[in-house]
Design an enzyme around this catalytic site. Structure first.
Site, PDB file in Angstrom:
ATOM      1  N   GLY A  50      -7.208   0.131   1.358  1.00 63.33           N
ATOM      2  CA  GLY A  50      -5.850  -0.107   1.803  1.00 63.33           C
ATOM      3  C   GLY A  50      -5.917  -0.019   3.308  1.00 63.33           C
ATOM      4  O   GLY A  50      -6.920   0.423   3.844  1.00 63.33           O
ATOM      5  N   CYS A  51      -4.864  -0.384   3.983  1.00 67.01           N
ATOM      6  CA  CYS A  51      -4.934  -0.321   5.437  1.00 67.01           C
ATOM      7  C   CYS A  51      -4.861   1.134   5.871  1.00 67.01           C
ATOM      8  O   CYS A  51      -5.417   1.549   6.863  1.00 67.01           O
ATOM      9  CB  CYS A  51      -3.800  -1.146   6.005  1.00 67.01           C
ATOM     10  SG  CYS A  51      -3.578  -0.999   7.763  1.00 67.01           S
ATOM     11  N   GLN A  52      -4.159   1.951   5.098  1.00 65.97           N
ATOM     12  CA  GLN A  52      -3.853   3.316   5.519  1.00 65.97           C
ATOM     13  C   GLN A  52      -4.738   4.366   4.867  1.00 65.97           C
ATOM     14  O   GLN A  52      -5.189   5.277   5.523  1.00 65.97           O
ATOM     15  CB  GLN A  52      -2.395   3.634   5.184  1.00 65.97           C
ATOM     16  CG  GLN A  52      -1.423   2.743   5.887  1.00 65.97           C
ATOM     17  CD  GLN A  52      -0.871   3.397   7.138  1.00 65.97           C
ATOM     18  OE1 GLN A  52      -0.884   4.606   7.282  1.00 65.97           O
ATOM     19  NE2 GLN A  52      -0.382   2.590   8.054  1.00 65.97           N
TER      20      GLN A  52
END
Ligand SMILES: Cc1ncc(COP(=O)(O)O)c(C=O)c1O
Lengths: 139, 409
Positions: A50-52
């Site tokens: 995920g990006c986070q």
């Protein structure tokens, strides 16, 4: 227990929370108690980016059922993962393919699972379904 | 005209600030990503969309004349705002990223050759890395990177050694890093680069908000920024370039409005700045940016400066009271932008819970992966404040942060 029954059980558990704080405290608890995935399974191939936050997902197929283990570096993500594992792990591929995951909305976590939050959970569900499809095709 | 020098007056002009999020009054601490808009900007954009709408530079009819006037008026506001010499030096783009891409393409086409180099720093935003990397790949050139120290400050003592072999053809550096919130010594860097005949582009995406920019005094060759972080609309940005350079640079995009005459054999290009403004530009966005600059002029300059100093002091004090908190970017040239981590707590967990308390923070790599690697982390939390934020909001933020950390521990 069917997937639907497992979902209902979770909805019941969450129904006692009136405050978002209690709900997240519970998720954090769940996150801490999630059985840790084998260190060897935290490989690049099992990593869902995920990006986070990062999510690892591994699947084992035994006697017609799929067993999932997972982990994340973020604790709330981990808590939500533990719910997903509870619902999905130890089921036949077809049951997983058919599941609609209505409980997520029911317990008010749909925001965390929207593609815009980029926390890896949406990809994780996709990956779970993908494993189910793959194992059902290999039968 | 009476200048605004009162925080509640200022807040009054920003309708977005009075909303509730997740049942709590919004505390908007993500201004480094984008700022809220004052009512005059919102009204102008609405007015243009609902009436004053005709394509610019093209027609003789009234609506076109009025939008053209607003567009060119905004260019004049921007020119005046950064003290550029002439309107020809102000090119409208869609944002910082587009401005950097324009220069990375057009400048490199004219001036960057095989074996030469582009100088960046370790603290750059991806928008000021990737376009240069792409240009270098195209022209067989290389990136050179000025490292930062443990506080995120440029290692200025290494600068001369990176410039001395004459290979560097342009330097492109941030005025203020979007992660560290420290005002970089760009004057010193520009001076050093000029000693070696190297032109300098300043990424002013954050710098334009937190300092008064005078491009003549800075003497930089290019300065770029976005409208949306400066209380203007999204989709509009500025490239300031010294005329001597813009004239020598080829157009990047071709299309309407950037031409002199067109035949299938040969096209001549329009004069500056239109040479770099192919197609219908975001004229409503530009007018909105002009309006935002006009709004800023109505706020007392000393108030802005003093208010930011108060916010910075209060925030530093608040953050210092949080156990195991590591602040990145420590300097006496600090703006009201704070990136940090607390122990091993995942930034996303904190940001998610703070959101539930109505506080908007940024978490993650913040488009600066090399800088994250420098600090050995995969993400940070960032609180970035603006002219309309208050001391009370900071106190609520610090208390909420402590509460959230307790939950997560
Ligand atoms: C230092 C810096 N450079 C470049 C950018 C890119 O700006 P934009 O996305 O508006 O093009 C930003 C925005 O986050 C920034 O903070």
């Amino acid at each position: 227990m069917t997937i639907k029954e497992a979902e209902n059980q979770i909805i019941e558990e969450f129904s006692i929370f009136t405050d978002w704080l209690d709900k997240y405290e519970y998720l954090i608890e769940l996150g801490k108690s999630l059985p840790i995935i084998k260190e060897s399974s935290k490989s690049e191939t099992n990593l869902i980016k995920g990006c986070q936050s990062k999510v690892w997902l591994a699947a084992d197929y035994k006697d017609g059922k799929i067993y999932f283990t997972a982990d994340s570096d973020a604790i709330i993500t981990k808590g939500i993962i533990s719910l997903l594992i509870r619902v999905f792990s130890g089921r036949a591929p077809q049951e997983i393919i058919d599941a609609d995951l209505g409980f997520i909305k029911e317990i008010g976590l749909q925001d965390n699972l929207s593609p815009t939050r980029s926390n890896g959970l949406v990809s994780m569900i996709k990956q779970i379904k993908f494993y189910a499809l793959a194992f059902s095709a290999n039968k | 005209m009476e200048l605004i020098k009162d925080i509640s007056d200022i807040r009054h002009h920003f309708p977005a600030l009075s909303q509730s999020v997740n049942g709590k009054p919004l505390v908007y601490f993500d201004n480094g990503a984008t700022a809220q808009k004052p009512d005059c900007v919102i009204e102008l954009v609405n007015k243009m969309n609902s009436g004053i709408n005709g394509n610019i530079h093209r027609a003789v009819h009234e609506l076109s004349a009025r939008t053209t006037e607003l567009y060119e008026g905004a260019r004049e506001s921007v020119r005046n705002f950064i003290n550029a010499d002439s309107r020809e030096e102000i090119v409208f783009t869609s944002g910082t990223t587009a401005s950097i891409n324009l220069v990375a393409n057009s400048f490199s086409q004219a001036f960057l050759k095989k074996g030469e180099a582009v100088l960046l720093t370790e603290g750059e935003h991806h928008s000021n890395i990737v376009p240069w990397q792409m240009a270098c790949e195209r022209h067989g050139a290389k990136l050179r990177v000025l490292p930062v120290d443990e506080n995120g400050c440029w290692k200025m003592e290494l600068l001369d050694s990176l410039l001395s072999d004459g290979k560097v053809k342009i330097a492109s550096v941030a005025h203020i890093s979007n992660v560290l919130g420290v005002v970089n010594p760009i004057e010193e860097l520009i001076e050093a680069c000029h000693r070696f005949g190297v032109p300098v582009m300043i990424d002013g995406a954050q710098g334009i908000i937190h300092s008064s920019v005078d491009v003549k005094k800075l003497d930089c060759e290019f300065y770029v920024f976005s409208g949306h972080k400066l209380y203007g609309p999204t989709g509009i940005g500025v490239l300031y370039g010294k005329k001597v350079f813009l004239q020598k640079m080829p157009p990047w995009m071709g299309g309407g409005d950037m031409v002199g005459t067109v035949t299938f054999k040969k096209t001549t290009y329009a004069d500056l700045p239109l040479k770099f403004e192919a197609g219908t530009p975001n004229f409503i966005g530009a007018a909105g940016l002009g309006e935002a600059i006009g709004f800023l002029a109505k706020i007392d300059k000393n108030f802005i400066k003093e208010h930011e100093e108060i916010l910075v002091a209060r925030m530093l004090e608040g953050l210092a009271s949080v156990d195991k908190l590591k602040l990145y970017g420590v300097s006496d040239r600090k703006i009201s932008l704070f990136s940090f981590n607390v122990g091993n707590v995942h930034p996303t967990d904190v940001a998610m819970l703070m959101d539930k308390m109505g506080i908007a923070l940024r978490s993650g790599m913040m488009c600066a992966e090399p800088l994250m690697s420098h600090f050995g982390v995969s993400g940070m939390l960032r609180a970035s404040l603006s002219v309309y934020n208050t001391v009370e909001e900071i106190d609520y933020f610090v208390n909420s942060l402590k509460r959230v950390l307790k939950m997560l521990s």
